[in-house]
Design an enzyme around this catalytic site. Structure first.
Site, PDB file in Angstrom:
ATOM      1  N   ARG A  96       0.886  -1.081   0.024  1.00 11.27           N
ATOM      2  CA  ARG A  96       0.007  -0.038  -0.011  1.00 11.27           C
ATOM      3  C   ARG A  96       0.847   1.345  -0.003  1.00 11.27           C
ATOM      4  NH1 ARG A  96       2.532   1.593   3.794  1.00 11.27           N
ATOM      5  NH2 ARG A  96       0.880   3.376   4.054  1.00 11.27           N
ATOM      6  N   GLY A  97       0.383   2.161  -0.262  1.00 10.28           N
ATOM      7  CA  GLY A  97       1.137   3.564  -0.234  1.00 10.28           C
ATOM      8  C   GLY A  97       1.284   3.787  -1.779  1.00 10.28           C
ATOM      9  N   ALA A  98       0.960   5.194  -2.133  1.00 10.36           N
ATOM     10  CA  ALA A  98       0.796   5.587  -3.477  1.00 10.36           C
ATOM     11  C   ALA A  98       1.857   4.936  -4.391  1.00 10.36           C
ATOM     12  CB  ALA A  98       0.420   6.900  -3.736  1.00 10.36           C
ATOM     13  N   ASP A 135      -1.522  10.715  -1.900  1.00  2.89           N
ATOM     14  CA  ASP A 135      -2.191   9.808  -2.827  1.00  2.89           C
ATOM     15  C   ASP A 135      -2.298  10.349  -4.153  1.00  2.89           C
ATOM     16  OD1 ASP A 135      -2.706   8.627   0.261  1.00  2.89           O
ATOM     17  OD2 ASP A 135      -2.601   6.886  -1.377  1.00  2.89           O
ATOM     18  N   ARG A 160      -7.555  -0.283  -6.553  1.00  2.00           N
ATOM     19  CA  ARG A 160      -7.779   0.939  -5.705  1.00  2.00           C
ATOM     20  C   ARG A 160      -7.981   2.167  -6.551  1.00  2.00           C
ATOM     21  NH1 ARG A 160      -4.083   1.010  -0.366  1.00  2.00           N
ATOM     22  NH2 ARG A 160      -6.023   2.352   0.133  1.00  2.00           N
ATOM     23  N   ASN A 178      -4.932  12.771   0.893  1.00  2.00           N
ATOM     24  CA  ASN A 178      -3.891  11.722   1.476  1.00  2.00           C
ATOM     25  C   ASN A 178      -5.081  10.893   2.599  1.00  2.00           C
ATOM     26  OD1 ASN A 178      -1.317  10.945   2.269  1.00  2.00           O
ATOM     27  ND2 ASN A 178      -1.481  11.851   4.166  1.00  2.00           N
ATOM     28  N   LYS A 179      -4.527  10.319   3.451  1.00  2.00           N
ATOM     29  CA  LYS A 179      -5.133   9.411   4.439  1.00  2.00           C
ATOM     30  C   LYS A 179      -6.023  10.250   5.305  1.00  2.00           C
ATOM     31  CE  LYS A 179      -4.851   5.772   4.436  1.00  2.00           C
ATOM     32  NZ  LYS A 179      -5.893   5.023   3.864  1.00  2.00           N
TER      33      LYS A 179
HETATM   34  C1  LIG Z   1       4.377   7.892   0.345  1.00  3.28           C
HETATM   35  S1  LIG Z   1       2.574   7.304   0.437  1.00  3.28           S
HETATM   36  C2  LIG Z   1       1.714   8.726   0.623  1.00  3.28           C
HETATM   37  C3  LIG Z   1       0.217   8.070   0.757  1.00  3.28           C
HETATM   38  O1  LIG Z   1       0.041   7.134  -0.074  1.00  3.28           O
HETATM   39  C4  LIG Z   1       0.034   7.662   2.214  1.00  3.28           C
HETATM   40  O2  LIG Z   1       0.186   8.623   3.041  1.00  3.28           O
HETATM   41  C5  LIG Z   1      -1.159   7.025   2.435  1.00  3.28           C
HETATM   42  O3  LIG Z   1      -2.180   7.589   2.524  1.00  3.28           O
HETATM   43  C6  LIG Z   1      -1.425   5.663   2.261  1.00  3.28           C
HETATM   44  O4  LIG Z   1      -2.752   5.014   2.244  1.00  3.28           O
HETATM   45  P1  LIG Z   1      -2.990   3.545   2.145  1.00  3.28           P
HETATM   46  O5  LIG Z   1      -4.295   3.282   2.506  1.00  3.28           O
HETATM   47  O6  LIG Z   1      -2.281   2.797   3.266  1.00  3.28           O
HETATM   48  O7  LIG Z   1      -2.439   3.019   0.774  1.00  3.28           O
END
Ligand SMILES: CSC[C@@H](O)[C@@H](O)C(=O)COP(=O)(O)O
EC number: 5.3.1.23
Length: 368
Positions: free
Chosen positions: A53-55, A244, A90, A254-255
């Site tokens: 996970r993470g963009a 993201d 996603r 973002n989250k």
């Molecule tokens: C460098 S990662 C930046 C974002 O992807 C991160 O802050 C985030 O919100 C991740 O969400 P996730 O749902 O865990 O994929």
């Protein structure tokens, strides 16, 4: 980065040169396990079920997913099926579409027989590029931390708050929000990180705390609602988060919960920075609140919580009354006006359409 003295990336090619290996992030922080992706479907499942996970890491995994697809069937039809299946995993992180488009651009002009080798090569390039982009974000963000440190008494700690996990686990290496932090730590600056737990999936408590701990960076896990209180008491020198998807005008998705941190930061004159790799900019969208699709995930993530019992077992328990409805929005949008600066691989830039276009003119041309 290091895991118990061994350098790791989050994704790499297996010894057979064809399968792909990842750190299974659903097992952290309690178990460090490697998972193997043998097919495009494995890659899609790893993204959907959040083993990765993470963009930026979602993008790199999708690129390798295309390579796995090309290995089994390099026809136009098979590649476009793979593109659609991976794209559907996603909805919010734009790096997913960016990486898939990069792969299609590299593979479409080639004959089917040439595609598998080029697909693996391009996926590896995308992974390597991510590492270099994040290193660039680290170099650009380090002077911000140095300047805060210079304004303090000798030896006084720089307190940095971050939300979710925008660390090396969210990328191929270094992280975006964490790259300047790791570099400051390595430069001997006394940094301390306030780690938002980041309900409902707890990426802060489970992943950011784990990776900072393994790298020896001082940190404290806090409940999500704590940041405003800390800022009111002068205990946060800066906030830095990941993203993201960032619009052409600088709105930052973002989250979930990031927006509330930005509001608290503005009210307390705490600088609010965003680690922004250029593949995360979506030049096709301008109004983040209206245009960015926000992922809605299973209510179980809110209703239940997973952890390790005293006996060492991993267990999931329910924390809400039976029958209570649940909503689970995974991301929110922080308007550009609340962002102090975008820390990119090309330097720290203002969150404005003009500054973003000037920093990445080649991306604007492609999107036009
Ligand atoms: C460098 S990662 C930046 C974002 O992807 C991160 O802050 C985030 O919100 C991740 O969400 P996730 O749902 O865990 O994929």
């Amino acid at each position: 980065m290091q895991v118990d003295g061994t350098p790791y990336r989050t994704i790499w090619l297996g010894d057979d040169g064809e399968t792909v290996e990842i750190i299974d992030q659903t097992k952290l922080p309690h178990r460090f396990e490697i998972a193997r992706l043998e097919t495009m479907e494995d890659a899609a499942t790893a993204i959907k079920d959040m083993l990765v996970r993470g963009a930026p890491l979602i993008g790199a995994t999708a690129a390798y997913g295309m390579a796995l697809a090309a290995r089994s069937d390099p026809s136009n039809h098979a590649l476009s099926t793979a593109y659609n299946q991976l794209h559907a995993t996603r909805p919010t992180a734009i790096n997913l579409r960016w990486a898939l488009d990069e792969m299609m651009q590299a593979l479409s002009p080639l004959s089917p027989s040439e595609r598998p080798a080029r697909a693996y090569e391009r996926a590896a390039e995308i992974a390597d590029e991510d590492v270099e982009i994040n290193r660039g974000i680290g170099r650009a963000g380090l002077p911000i931390i140095e300047a805060i440190c210079a304004g303090k008494r000798p030896g006084e700690t720089v307190n940095i708050l971050t939300h979710c996990n925008a660390g090396w686990l969210a990328t191929v290496d270094w992280g975006t929000a964490t790259a300047p932090i790791y570099m400051a730590h390595e430069a001997g600056i006394p940094v301390h990180v306030w780690v938002d737990e980041t309900r409902p999936r707890n990426q802060g408590a489970s992943l950011t705390a784990w990776e900072l701990g393994h790298h020896g960076v001082p940190h404290t896990v806090i409940a999500d609602n704590t940041g405003g209180h800390l800022m009111q008491h002068g205990l946060v020198d800066m906030v830095i988060v990941g993203t993201d998807r960032t619009t052409a005008s600088g709105d930052v998705c973002n989250k979930i919960g990031t927006y509330l941190k930005a509001l608290a930061a503005r009210d307390n004159a705490v600088p609010f920075y965003v680690g922004l790799p250029s593949p995360t900019i979506d030049f096709r969208v301008h109004d983040g609140v209206k245009e960015i699709p926000i992922e809605e995930r299973s209510g179980d993530e809110v209703a239940k919580i997973t952890g390790r019992t005293a006996a060492g077992e991993i267990e999931t328990v329910t924390i809400i009354p039976d029958g209570s409805p649940v909503a689970n929005y995974a991301f929110d949008v922080t308007p550009a006006r609340l962002v102090t600066g975008l820390v990119t691989e090309r330097g720290v830039i203002e969150p404005t359409a003009e500054a973003i276009a000037a920093a990445f003119p080649e991306r604007v041309r492609v999107a036009a």
